[in-house]
Design a protein around this motif. Structure first.
Motif, PDB file in Angstrom:
ATOM      1  N   UNK A  19     -75.504  52.353  35.597  1.00 44.69           N
ATOM      2  CA  UNK A  19     -75.003  53.181  34.496  1.00 44.69           C
ATOM      3  C   UNK A  19     -73.935  52.472  33.679  1.00 44.69           C
ATOM      4  N   UNK A  20     -72.978  51.823  34.337  1.00 40.97           N
ATOM      5  CA  UNK A  20     -71.926  51.127  33.604  1.00 40.97           C
ATOM      6  C   UNK A  20     -72.497  49.951  32.824  1.00 40.97           C
ATOM      7  N   UNK A  21     -73.424  49.221  33.457  1.00 39.79           N
ATOM      8  CA  UNK A  21     -74.004  48.045  32.798  1.00 39.79           C
ATOM      9  C   UNK A  21     -74.783  48.456  31.557  1.00 39.79           C
ATOM     10  N   UNK A  22     -75.507  49.561  31.664  1.00 38.07           N
ATOM     11  CA  UNK A  22     -76.256  50.064  30.512  1.00 38.07           C
ATOM     12  C   UNK A  22     -75.297  50.459  29.387  1.00 38.07           C
ATOM     13  N   UNK A  23     -74.182  51.096  29.739  1.00 41.13           N
ATOM     14  CA  UNK A  23     -73.193  51.498  28.735  1.00 41.13           C
ATOM     15  C   UNK A  23     -72.639  50.279  28.005  1.00 41.13           C
ATOM     16  N   UNK A  24     -72.328  49.224  28.755  1.00 37.13           N
ATOM     17  CA  UNK A  24     -71.771  48.026  28.147  1.00 37.13           C
ATOM     18  C   UNK A  24     -72.806  47.309  27.281  1.00 37.13           C
TER      19      UNK A  24
END
Length: 236
Positions: A19-24
């Motif tokens: 989730x964090x990687x997708x956001x970044x």
């Protein structure tokens, strides 16, 4: 950007499952230019160390590329080291199991139609010509014919005689509905690639093995064969 291999596309999609990687990734992809870790951390509220880890992982997975730029308004001695910046390298990434490449089929057909329209050449002649050219061009980046076949999604298997069977057709769904057109296109594409490694395109022969590509790769000229060839089938 050149097409990622099937394995790399799967890795890239798996990477975006975080989730964090997708956001970044979405933040960097939406930026008009390359962005730095501090900018990303400030925009998301995620700690800089965490941002750095995920951005570098996206680079490793082929989704982002790195650039180095001096801070804006600073240059010359004492201006500081260039900052590490990130930018997207792929607009769209998709993967299918087994590997398919309908984008390539569309590109070949569009090129043939454009050639036919501008030069008055019949599409039936323009399509194999454009496919041959594209196959030769794509093979330039491969070290061997087998390497090219792997990258193109054919999943080559040695046949025991110095040639290869091709268990996967990158154009499977299209070839089922339009075998004459697609197998001609496919055969020309493979022959173009074969000429990158061999002066003759005769290594590409028809094949009618169920569940396989409509073509197979024969042994190089002069190679000793230990068994007879399989009957040829329709297609290229």
């Amino acid at each position: 950007m050149s097409r990622l291999s099937w394995a790399n596309r799967m890795a890239a999609l798996a990477s975006l499952g975080d989730e964090k990687r997708l956001q970044l990734f979405e933040l960097v992809a939406a930026s008009p230019g390359a962005v730095g870790r501090d900018d990303v951390a400030g925009a998301t509220g995620i700690p800089r160390s965490t941002v750095s880890f995920h951005l570098d992982r996206l680079v490793q997975d082929g989704l982002l590329a790195v650039e180095f730029h001096k801070p804006p308004g600073k240059s010359g001695p004492g201006s500081g080291r260039p900052a590490k910046m990130y930018r997207p390298v792929a607009g769209e990434i998709g993967a299918s199991v087994p590997d398919r490449n309908y984008d390539l089929a569309g590109e070949l057909m569009a090129s043939a139609i454009e050639r036919s329209t501008t030069e008055g050449e019949p599409v039936a002649e323009a399509l194999p010509a454009e496919s041959f050219r594209k196959g030769r061009s794509q093979a330039e980046a491969a070290k061997t014919l087998e390497d090219f076949l792997v990258q193109a999604g054919y999943r080559p298997e040695p046949d025991g005689d110095g040639g290869f069977l091709l268990p996967n057709c990158p154009f499977h769904r299209l070839s089922n509905k339009h075998p004459g057109v697609v197998c001609t296109m496919n055969g020309a594409f493979l022959r173009g690639a074969a000429t990158r490694f061999d002066a003759s395109a005769d290594r590409v022969a028809p094949a009618d093995q169920p569940g396989h590509c409509c073509a197979r790769i024969m042994p190089p000229a002069g190679a000793v064969q230990t068994r007879g060839r399989e009957p040829g089938g329709q297609g290229g």
